[in-house]
Design a protein around this motif. Structure first.
Motif, PDB file in Angstrom:
ATOM      1  N   GLN A  14       0.827  -1.204   0.000  1.00 23.37           N
ATOM      2  CA  GLN A  14       0.000   0.000   0.000  1.00 23.37           C
ATOM      3  C   GLN A  14       0.860   1.252   0.000  1.00 23.37           C
ATOM      4  O   GLN A  14       1.770   1.394   0.808  1.00 23.37           O
ATOM      5  N   ASP A  15       0.572   2.181  -0.907  1.00 18.47           N
ATOM      6  CA  ASP A  15       1.297   3.459  -0.977  1.00 18.47           C
ATOM      7  C   ASP A  15       0.475   4.614  -0.429  1.00 18.47           C
ATOM      8  O   ASP A  15       1.023   5.574   0.095  1.00 18.47           O
ATOM      9  N   THR A  16      -0.849   4.562  -0.589  1.00 11.70           N
ATOM     10  CA  THR A  16      -1.720   5.646  -0.149  1.00 11.70           C
ATOM     11  C   THR A  16      -2.988   5.080   0.467  1.00 11.70           C
ATOM     12  O   THR A  16      -3.297   3.895   0.344  1.00 11.70           O
ATOM     13  N   GLY A  17      -3.737   5.949   1.110  1.00 11.74           N
ATOM     14  CA  GLY A  17      -5.046   5.597   1.649  1.00 11.74           C
ATOM     15  C   GLY A  17      -5.987   6.775   1.499  1.00 11.74           C
ATOM     16  O   GLY A  17      -5.565   7.939   1.587  1.00 11.74           O
ATOM     17  N   VAL A  18      -7.264   6.496   1.267  1.00 12.01           N
ATOM     18  CA  VAL A  18      -8.277   7.543   1.125  1.00 12.01           C
ATOM     19  C   VAL A  18      -9.032   7.676   2.444  1.00 12.01           C
ATOM     20  O   VAL A  18      -9.549   6.684   2.979  1.00 12.01           O
ATOM     21  N   ILE A  19      -9.094   8.884   2.976  1.00 16.62           N
ATOM     22  CA  ILE A  19      -9.846   9.130   4.215  1.00 16.62           C
ATOM     23  C   ILE A  19     -11.331   9.172   3.875  1.00 16.62           C
ATOM     24  O   ILE A  19     -11.793  10.057   3.157  1.00 16.62           O
ATOM     25  N   LEU A  20     -12.083   8.200   4.392  1.00  9.49           N
ATOM     26  CA  LEU A  20     -13.518   8.164   4.135  1.00  9.49           C
ATOM     27  C   LEU A  20     -14.266   9.129   5.054  1.00  9.49           C
ATOM     28  O   LEU A  20     -15.186   9.826   4.618  1.00  9.49           O
ATOM     29  N   GLU A  40      -9.726   3.969   3.488  1.00  6.61           N
ATOM     30  CA  GLU A  40      -9.974   2.962   2.459  1.00  6.61           C
ATOM     31  C   GLU A  40      -8.706   2.757   1.647  1.00  6.61           C
ATOM     32  O   GLU A  40      -8.079   3.710   1.193  1.00  6.61           O
ATOM     33  N   THR A  41      -8.315   1.486   1.487  1.00  9.87           N
ATOM     34  CA  THR A  41      -7.207   1.130   0.610  1.00  9.87           C
ATOM     35  C   THR A  41      -7.792   0.427  -0.604  1.00  9.87           C
ATOM     36  O   THR A  41      -9.006   0.399  -0.795  1.00  9.87           O
ATOM     37  N   ASP A  42      -6.924  -0.181  -1.412  1.00  5.97           N
ATOM     38  CA  ASP A  42      -7.425  -0.876  -2.593  1.00  5.97           C
ATOM     39  C   ASP A  42      -8.092  -2.191  -2.247  1.00  5.97           C
ATOM     40  O   ASP A  42      -8.664  -2.846  -3.111  1.00  5.97           O
ATOM     41  N   LYS A  43      -8.017  -2.593  -0.971  1.00  9.30           N
ATOM     42  CA  LYS A  43      -8.573  -3.889  -0.583  1.00  9.30           C
ATOM     43  C   LYS A  43      -9.701  -3.795   0.440  1.00  9.30           C
ATOM     44  O   LYS A  43     -10.563  -4.662   0.486  1.00  9.30           O
ATOM     45  N   ALA A  44      -9.696  -2.774   1.303  1.00 11.57           N
ATOM     46  CA  ALA A  44     -10.678  -2.758   2.387  1.00 11.57           C
ATOM     47  C   ALA A  44     -10.811  -1.358   2.949  1.00 11.57           C
ATOM     48  O   ALA A  44     -10.011  -0.458   2.676  1.00 11.57           O
ATOM     49  N   ALA A  45     -11.886  -1.163   3.739  1.00 12.37           N
ATOM     50  CA  ALA A  45     -12.079   0.059   4.513  1.00 12.37           C
ATOM     51  C   ALA A  45     -12.000  -0.319   5.984  1.00 12.37           C
ATOM     52  O   ALA A  45     -12.661  -1.268   6.415  1.00 12.37           O
ATOM     53  N   MET A  46     -11.188   0.393   6.756  1.00 12.55           N
ATOM     54  CA  MET A  46     -10.961   0.033   8.150  1.00 12.55           C
ATOM     55  C   MET A  46     -10.881   1.285   9.009  1.00 12.55           C
ATOM     56  O   MET A  46     -10.534   2.368   8.526  1.00 12.55           O
ATOM     57  N   GLU A  47     -11.196   1.110  10.305  1.00 10.88           N
ATOM     58  CA  GLU A  47     -11.083   2.198  11.264  1.00 10.88           C
ATOM     59  C   GLU A  47      -9.663   2.250  11.822  1.00 10.88           C
ATOM     60  O   GLU A  47      -9.023   1.224  12.012  1.00 10.88           O
ATOM     61  N   VAL A  48      -9.175   3.461  12.070  1.00 12.03           N
ATOM     62  CA  VAL A  48      -7.859   3.665  12.660  1.00 12.03           C
ATOM     63  C   VAL A  48      -8.046   4.212  14.067  1.00 12.03           C
ATOM     64  O   VAL A  48      -8.765   5.192  14.264  1.00 12.03           O
ATOM     65  N   GLU A  49      -7.392   3.553  15.026  1.00 14.43           N
ATOM     66  CA  GLU A  49      -7.554   3.933  16.429  1.00 14.43           C
ATOM     67  C   GLU A  49      -6.483   4.926  16.873  1.00 14.43           C
ATOM     68  O   GLU A  49      -5.377   4.951  16.326  1.00 14.43           O
ATOM     69  N   ALA A  61      -5.798  16.901   6.701  1.00 17.59           N
ATOM     70  CA  ALA A  61      -6.435  16.199   5.582  1.00 17.59           C
ATOM     71  C   ALA A  61      -7.921  16.045   5.868  1.00 17.59           C
ATOM     72  O   ALA A  61      -8.328  15.876   7.024  1.00 17.59           O
ATOM     73  N   GLU A  62      -8.720  16.122   4.826  1.00 19.73           N
ATOM     74  CA  GLU A  62     -10.166  16.036   4.962  1.00 19.73           C
ATOM     75  C   GLU A  62     -10.685  14.745   4.359  1.00 19.73           C
ATOM     76  O   GLU A  62      -9.969  14.025   3.654  1.00 19.73           O
ATOM     77  N   ALA A  63     -11.968  14.452   4.654  1.00 16.04           N
ATOM     78  CA  ALA A  63     -12.614  13.282   4.071  1.00 16.04           C
ATOM     79  C   ALA A  63     -12.559  13.378   2.551  1.00 16.04           C
ATOM     80  O   ALA A  63     -12.847  14.422   1.972  1.00 16.04           O
ATOM     81  N   GLY A  64     -12.167  12.302   1.916  1.00 18.43           N
ATOM     82  CA  GLY A  64     -12.036  12.270   0.467  1.00 18.43           C
ATOM     83  C   GLY A  64     -10.615  12.453  -0.017  1.00 18.43           C
ATOM     84  O   GLY A  64     -10.319  12.156  -1.185  1.00 18.43           O
ATOM     85  N   ASP A  65      -9.711  12.924   0.847  1.00 18.27           N
ATOM     86  CA  ASP A  65      -8.324  13.128   0.443  1.00 18.27           C
ATOM     87  C   ASP A  65      -7.590  11.792   0.361  1.00 18.27           C
ATOM     88  O   ASP A  65      -7.783  10.903   1.207  1.00 18.27           O
ATOM     89  N   GLU A  66      -6.748  11.654  -0.645  1.00 16.93           N
ATOM     90  CA  GLU A  66      -5.867  10.487  -0.760  1.00 16.93           C
ATOM     91  C   GLU A  66      -4.498  10.887  -0.240  1.00 16.93           C
ATOM     92  O   GLU A  66      -3.881  11.834  -0.741  1.00 16.93           O
ATOM     93  N   VAL A  67      -4.035  10.161   0.791  1.00 15.34           N
ATOM     94  CA  VAL A  67      -2.844  10.581   1.531  1.00 15.34           C
ATOM     95  C   VAL A  67      -1.777   9.491   1.447  1.00 15.34           C
ATOM     96  O   VAL A  67      -2.091   8.306   1.604  1.00 15.34           O
ATOM     97  N   PRO A  68      -0.518   9.857   1.214  1.00 16.52           N
ATOM     98  CA  PRO A  68       0.561   8.855   1.193  1.00 16.52           C
ATOM     99  C   PRO A  68       0.747   8.200   2.555  1.00 16.52           C
ATOM    100  O   PRO A  68       0.540   8.834   3.606  1.00 16.52           O
TER     101      PRO A  68
END
Length: 442
Positions: A14-20, A40-49, A61-68
């Motif tokens: 994984q290189d980036t993730g999208v903040i849902l 959200e990554t290319d495989k799943a959406a998960m919560e970060v604690e 960063a806001e919802a919808g941003d793709e972040v490295p």
């Protein structure tokens, strides 16, 4: 000192993730274990604690941003106002494994590309360095295995990610490094004085006073267990499911706690690590007279036998793997997803106890009869039984029976041992290993 909230690496590629979405707003109080945002990554959406307690501040960063991977998204600060002088780390060079710059205050650390402790799962906040495959000064290619890391679920080989030379190893074998911590430096040129040091020596805290620091108000609130009546929040519709963070679910399973007890007592979902202290007290409370016994769980699955038969025939030719019953015990132990697990194997009228560390079958050893098992496995493949349901016992029990073209697997346990979701995962994991044993070699 504020804690960085970074975009985690949820997979090795994984290189980036999208903040849902963000679950907290800037200035909100945060406790360790709270869900901060969903990615959200290319495989799943998960919560970060959250990895610490304080206030969410300096959100970049806001919802919808793709972040490295590895980029700082926010801070967890001691005050709602946060820090006014926050360095812009978004432009720092990132490695393929989500690396970040080494601490410039870390004296004598060579310059080069950094290697961090990767996040291999959402429940992971640290990793144990099992072994280094390269020594300081060694040449290394990006695809070379640099080290082995053990999490609560597996042992994984981690690649270097860069071509060059090992300029520094900043943690020793056997040390546990936090996720995101810099543990190695790879330089382009061969270093004249490569270094190797322990994480403990590098991270030794600096004491400014002999008097203990007074905890902040938010730290006191975060560390205090729930008291009094349950929280008065709007009810969450769960469709009968128990909502809990992966870490809370894993710890509850390891401690034999049933998260559904919190729901029965009126504590709203989702549950986090801090709720386990309350759950432990509830579990120790004796039931009132006339209350029913804990409910039992019964699950079954059928799998084809050709995969296991082929694997067993191959293993019979390998030293240390020629005991088919021991292979079954290894499958059961690793299906629990614990660092160590003990299995009582009942076969041919006798019981043997095996212990395993990690996920590798080669780590399986037979131990003394005085060892307390975590799970019981009954090998009934060579009998005439086609079905079994004897009721839950003191620990979860898996039975293996022979049926046409395969095996029938049954799991029986008390609801107080593991919750419904954990029971499903346990039997599913075991069934997958029985049908595709080569998963142990990958």
């Amino acid at each position: 000192m504020p804690l960085d909230v970074i975009m985690p690496a949820l997979g090795m590629t994984q290189d980036t993730g999208v903040i849902l979405s963000w679950h907290k707003k800037p200035g909100d109080p945060v406790s360790e274990g709270d869900a901060l945002f969903e990615v959200e990554t290319d495989k799943a959406a998960m919560e970060v604690e959250a990895q610490g307690s304080g206030y969410l501040t300096n959100v970049t960063a806001e919802a919808g941003d793709e972040v490295p991977v590895g980029q700082v998204l926010a801070l967890i600060s001691e005050t709602p106002e946060g820090s006014k002088d926050v360095p812009d780390r978004s432009s720092q060079p990132q490695s393929d494994t989500g690396t970040q710059e080494a601490d410039p205050q870390d004296d004598a650390v060579p310059e080069g590309e950094t290697v961090i402790m990767p996040a291999l799962g959402m429940a992971q906040d640290a990793g144990l360095i099992v072994a280094w495959h390269k020594k300081p000064g060694d040449a290394v290619a990006a695809a070379d295995v640099l080290f082995d890391v053990e999490t609560d679920k597996s042992v994984v080989e981690v690649q270097a990610g860069h071509d060059g030379f090992v300029a520094a190893l900043l943690a020793e074998e056997g040390e546990e490094a936090p996720v995101g911590d810099v543990i190695a430096i790879i330089s382009r040129d061969k270093p004249q004085t490569p270094i190797s040091r322990s994480l403990k020596a590098r991270k030794a805290p600096v004491k400014t006073s002999s008097a203990p620091e007074k905890p902040t108000k938010v730290e006191e609130q975060a560390s205090a267990p729930r008291k009094g009546p349950p929280r008065q929040h709007a009810p969450v519709s769960t469709g009968g499911r128990i909502l809990a963070s992966p870490k809370a679910r894993r710890l509850a399973q390891e401690q034999g706690l049933d998260l559904s007890l919190l729901d029965q007592k009126g504590y709203p979902q989702p549950y986090h690590v801090k709720d386990l202290e309350v759950l432990e007290k509830l579990a120790k409370t004796p039931p009132s007279q006339g209350s029913a016994l804990p409910a039992g769980r019964y699950l079954s699955a059928e799998v084809r036998s050709d995969g296991f038969d082929t694997f067993a025939a191959w293993a019979a030719q390998e030293p240390g793997l020629n005991d088919t019953s021991a292979l079954l015990a290894g499958f059961a132990a690793t299906s629990l997803n614990r660092k160590t697990a003990n299995v009582a194997l009942e076969a041919f009228g006798e019981t043997r106890i095996y212990s395993i560390r990690g996920r590798r079958i080669g780590n399986l050893t037979q131990v003394g009869d005085d060892t307390t098992p975590d799970i019981r496995l009954r090998d009934l493949r060579f009998g005439q039984l086609t079905s079994v349901q004897m009721g839950p016992e003191d620990i979860p029990v898996i039975s293996i029976l022979a049926v046409e073209n395969g095996f029938k697997l049954t799991l029986e346990c008390h609801s107080e041992h593991i919750d419904a979701s954990a029971a499903i995962n346990l039997l599913s994991n075991f069934a997958g290993r029985m049908e595709q044993p080569l998963r142990h070699l990958l």
